[in-house]
Write a protein that holds these residues in place. Sequence first.
Motif, PDB file in Angstrom:
ATOM      1  N   LYS A  50      -2.630  -0.795  -1.964  1.00 36.00           N
ATOM      2  CA  LYS A  50      -1.350  -0.118  -2.229  1.00 36.00           C
ATOM      3  C   LYS A  50      -0.506  -0.897  -3.222  1.00 36.00           C
ATOM      4  O   LYS A  50       0.429  -0.362  -3.794  1.00 36.00           O
ATOM      5  N   PHE A  51      -0.825  -2.175  -3.409  1.00 37.83           N
ATOM      6  CA  PHE A  51      -0.038  -3.015  -4.306  1.00 37.83           C
ATOM      7  C   PHE A  51      -0.038  -2.449  -5.722  1.00 37.83           C
ATOM      8  O   PHE A  51       0.960  -2.505  -6.420  1.00 37.83           O
ATOM      9  N   ILE A  52      -1.172  -1.875  -6.139  1.00 35.76           N
ATOM     10  CA  ILE A  52      -1.255  -1.308  -7.492  1.00 35.76           C
ATOM     11  C   ILE A  52      -0.189  -0.220  -7.632  1.00 35.76           C
ATOM     12  O   ILE A  52       0.563  -0.192  -8.591  1.00 35.76           O
ATOM     13  N   GLU A  53      -0.118   0.648  -6.610  1.00 35.12           N
ATOM     14  CA  GLU A  53       0.877   1.727  -6.655  1.00 35.12           C
ATOM     15  C   GLU A  53       2.280   1.116  -6.646  1.00 35.12           C
ATOM     16  O   GLU A  53       3.158   1.539  -7.383  1.00 35.12           O
ATOM     17  N   PHE A  54       2.470   0.097  -5.813  1.00 37.14           N
ATOM     18  CA  PHE A  54       3.783  -0.550  -5.681  1.00 37.14           C
ATOM     19  C   PHE A  54       4.202  -1.141  -7.038  1.00 37.14           C
ATOM     20  O   PHE A  54       5.282  -0.890  -7.533  1.00 37.14           O
ATOM     21  N   ALA A  55       3.281  -1.905  -7.645  1.00 41.74           N
ATOM     22  CA  ALA A  55       3.588  -2.575  -8.908  1.00 41.74           C
ATOM     23  C   ALA A  55       3.880  -1.559 -10.005  1.00 41.74           C
ATOM     24  O   ALA A  55       4.835  -1.696 -10.761  1.00 41.74           O
ATOM     25  N   HIS A  56       3.057  -0.510 -10.086  1.00 40.09           N
ATOM     26  CA  HIS A  56       3.254   0.479 -11.144  1.00 40.09           C
ATOM     27  C   HIS A  56       4.497   1.321 -10.874  1.00 40.09           C
ATOM     28  O   HIS A  56       5.180   1.734 -11.791  1.00 40.09           O
ATOM     29  N   GLY A  57       4.774   1.551  -9.591  1.00 43.15           N
ATOM     30  CA  GLY A  57       5.964   2.305  -9.203  1.00 43.15           C
ATOM     31  C   GLY A  57       7.221   1.551  -9.604  1.00 43.15           C
ATOM     32  O   GLY A  57       8.173   2.119 -10.131  1.00 43.15           O
TER      33      GLY A  57
END
Length: 333
Positions: free
Chosen positions: A320-327
């Motif tokens: 989920k970190f990828i989504e968090f970082a891109h978000g």
Amino acid sequence: MLMSNDIGIDLGTASILVYIKGKGVVLKEPSVVAIDRDTNKIMAIGEEARLMIGRTPGNIVAVRPLRQGVISDYTVTEKMMKYFINKAVGKKTLRKPRISVCIPSGATEVERKAVEDATYQAGAREVSIIEEPVAAAIGAGIDISKACGNMIVDIGGGTADIAVISLGGTVVSTSIKVAGDDFDEALVRYMRKKHNLLIGERTAEEIKINIGAAYRRPEVITMEVRGRNLVTGLPKTIVVTSDETLEALREPALQIVDAVHNVLERTPPELAADIFDRGIVLTGGGALLSGLDALIEEKTGISTMIAEDPLTAVAIGTGKFIEFAHGEKKNYD
């Protein structure tokens, strides 16, 4: 759909978990590789290799390429990662995946770079390295983007990471090389000293899982343990109680408590107040040791709870970190 190409890998000393966006944790296998010493060929990887630990002929060795959360054998780690990524994703994907991998918070730049390189070699298009406590917090369902202190204690196989997280980053943290493996070793030592019985790593792990305790259990439970009697040299079976494991595991458990204490001492007062209100969250396989939460709670006076699924929290958080970082980036562009 190309988006499902986001993968999170929890690169643990004891096991590797692969999380795929939209599918959840698709693979969980021990990070063990069986190698034929004579030809240097890999015989088995994962669960198949774990079953060989302590049971192989001389030319085949079952090795763990990760020691205490960092790469100790680069080539083997790379091959193991490639195998797990292919197994999880299948070879059908046209685009290389974006992979985020988590590492202990105490890892050095060199160790970080080694993980990054190994991930690119294993076939990643883009690699994000994320610290274990941050991944654990996201996976445990904590909203880490708020200006509010959260304390995470992530106990894996090789390291215990303790961190206070606020505004998406680590404020204070420590990483100690005392974790699940040390619980196993403490049990092996105890059995040898107290009962003259030699047991293997896998037996020690079974004792820890079935009757291990860091805090006195409401009722004493027992388990039959088989090993080799050091006096006669013959196989022997004895009955071990949970109270004995309490004695055996006391030292490593208290070392983890001390590390928690150390982080609390260095926490800014505002965040310390948040932690006192919100409590401490335990993740990782080591969190499942019976009574560890009660021991931390007793020694710190702060309510301590175990995350809903401590074993997969880090893997889910890494994915989920990828989504968090891109978000995060999207908000301000």
